[in-house]
Design an enzyme around this catalytic site. Structure first.
Site, mmCIF file in Angstrom:
data_model
loop_
_atom_site.group_PDB
_atom_site.id
_atom_site.type_symbol
_atom_site.label_atom_id
_atom_site.label_comp_id
_atom_site.label_asym_id
_atom_site.label_seq_id
_atom_site.Cartn_x
_atom_site.Cartn_y
_atom_site.Cartn_z
ATOM 1 N N LYS A 162 45.618 42.932 42.074
ATOM 2 C CA LYS A 162 45.134 41.917 41.125
ATOM 3 C C LYS A 162 45.988 40.650 41.216
ATOM 4 C CE LYS A 162 41.712 44.147 39.585
ATOM 5 N NZ LYS A 162 40.380 43.703 39.948
ATOM 6 N N SER B 67 43.578 41.442 35.230
ATOM 7 C CA SER B 67 43.931 42.476 34.265
ATOM 8 C C SER B 67 45.250 42.134 33.586
ATOM 9 C CB SER B 67 44.087 43.796 35.028
ATOM 10 O OG SER B 67 44.730 44.759 34.237
ATOM 11 N N TYR C 219 47.509 49.049 42.487
ATOM 12 C CA TYR C 219 46.319 48.462 41.847
ATOM 13 C C TYR C 219 46.671 47.104 41.238
ATOM 14 C CZ TYR C 219 42.998 47.323 38.199
ATOM 15 O OH TYR C 219 42.138 46.636 37.379
#
Ligand code: NAD
Ligand code: WQD
Length: 335
Positions: A152, A124, A148
């Site tokens: 990643k 992302s 989050y």
């Protein structure tokens, strides 16, 4: 060639299954259906006229994934399965680290055991933190501001480390910008549970009359109209990027990293106006305070994906707005 798609009934995964099947790949998908529904499998088959082999399995339960590897030999894995809500990750860090990290490690152990050493990973633009300049190239410094995003970045490093001792591993890290839109059939799209966190699903629910008014999070950013600027990309363009990435991952080794974005930045008010113009529906909005953790401006330099993958985004903002609304209307039974 046979491809395993984790999170295959999710928003981006389902569109990617369509594009892979259309290109003649054999596709096996699995999902624990935590954030998606089983009827997506029928929808993918309806759109493509091809068979999507599906398993209900949970990455956290390694043995639930074993039959998939026992019954098929894969040329590559496209790894979408993850928890993805930024705000929720701040409240439930353990759940995010456990699901995204431990789950991915279970998947990779099986890949090693069954001799599949090629992975395409859904990363992302969040791994760029607050970029100092735009457009963003793949060599920009990396940092994260929430669990989050940290999952990643950690997974990018974990997969990259696989390539150090073992020259057979091939890893493609795809850093997505802001996917919106839906399949033109209206059969696949994003239907978030509860009140949407992301801009386009929120606007679509205002258009549908389910929500009264959009809150615009800040109009005092250093951007042309003061509202946040992002690189919105049609989910079908994004899905097609994965087909190009499959060609890359199966024809190279080591780590390759690509931004998947359009290279164009639109503000929140640009999106509101574009949605109104594309669909002929007024979107009432009020200016609210900035949302914690938001950055002013983020858009990609997608040149490396064009040069090395031969991929570039094709759909414009009008099309993204039309397809988002078409899907929302159909999924809410408004037509
Ligand atoms: P999604 O929630 O629609 O799809 C993810 C799927 O993974 C869901 O169907 C969910 O049920 C499944 N899943 C979650 N945990 C699982 C587990 N333990 N075992 C099996 N299945 C599990 O999300 P999406 O928007 O399609 O995102 C796909 C990937 O792309 C994610 O990794 C996400 O972090 C990443 N990504 C998304 C965006 C975005 O804005 N949508 C942006 C950048 C990156
Ligand atoms: C876009 C713009 C908001 C909602 C998130 C994740 C990111 C990635 C993509 C997964 C911002 C504004 C939003 C609203 C608003 N996901 N906004 N009112 O925050 O760029 O990215 O999704 O990897 O990691 O953080 O997307 O759609 O939430 O916001 O004004 O009700 O719209 O402030 O400027 P974001 P978004």
């Amino acid at each position: 060639m046979k491809i395993l798609v984790s999170g295959g009934t999710g928003y981006i995964g389902s569109h990617t299954c369509v594009e892979l099947l259309n290109k003649g790949y054999d596709v096996v998908a699995f999902d624990n259906l935590y954030n998606s529904k089983i009827d997506v499998v029928d929808r993918v088959e309806k759109i493509t006229g091809k068979k999507l082999i599906f398993y209900k399995a949970d990455m956290l339960d390694k043995e639930s994934m074993r039959p998939i590897f026992e019954e098929h030999k894969f040329d590559a894995v496209i790894h979408f399965a993850a928890l993805k809500a930024v705000g929720e990750s701040v409240q439930k860090p353990l759940a995010y680290y456990k699901n995204n990290i431990s789950g991915s490690l279970n998947l990779c152990e099986l890949m090693n055991e069954y001799g599949c050493k090629r992975i395409i990973f859904s990363s992302s633009a969040t791994v760029y933190g607050a970029p100092k300049t735009v457009p963003i190239t793949e060599d920009f410094p990396l940092s994260t501001t929430n669990p989050y995003g940290s999952t990643k970045l950690m997974l990018e490093r974990i997969f990259s480390d696989f390539c150090v001792p073992d020259p057979e591993w091939s890893v493609v890290l795809l850093r997505y910008f802001n996917p919106i839109g839906a399949h033109e059939s209206g059969l696949l799209g994003e239907s978030p549970n509860g009140i949407p966190n992301n801009l386009m699903p929120y606007i679509a629910q205002v258009a549908a009359g389910k929500l009264e008014c959009l809150g615009v999070f800040g109009n005092d950013y250093d951007t042309p109209d003061g509202t946040g600027v992002r690189d919105y990309i049609h989910v079908v363009d994004l899905a097609k990027g994965h087909v190009n990435a499959v060609e890359k991952v199966t024809s190279s080794t080591g780590v390759n990293i690509y931004n998947l974005g359009t290279g164009i930045g639109y503000s929140v008010l640009d999106i509101v106006k574009a949605f109104e113009a594309a669909n002929g529906i007024k979107i009432p909005y009020v200016i609210k305070p900035r949302r914690a953790g938001d950055i002013a401006i983020c858009y990609a330099n997608p040149g490396k994906a064009k040069r090395e993958l031969g991929w570039e985004a094709k759909y414009d903002l009008e099309r993204m707005c039309k397809d988002s609304w078409n899907f929302t209307k159909k999924s809410l039974g408004l037509e």
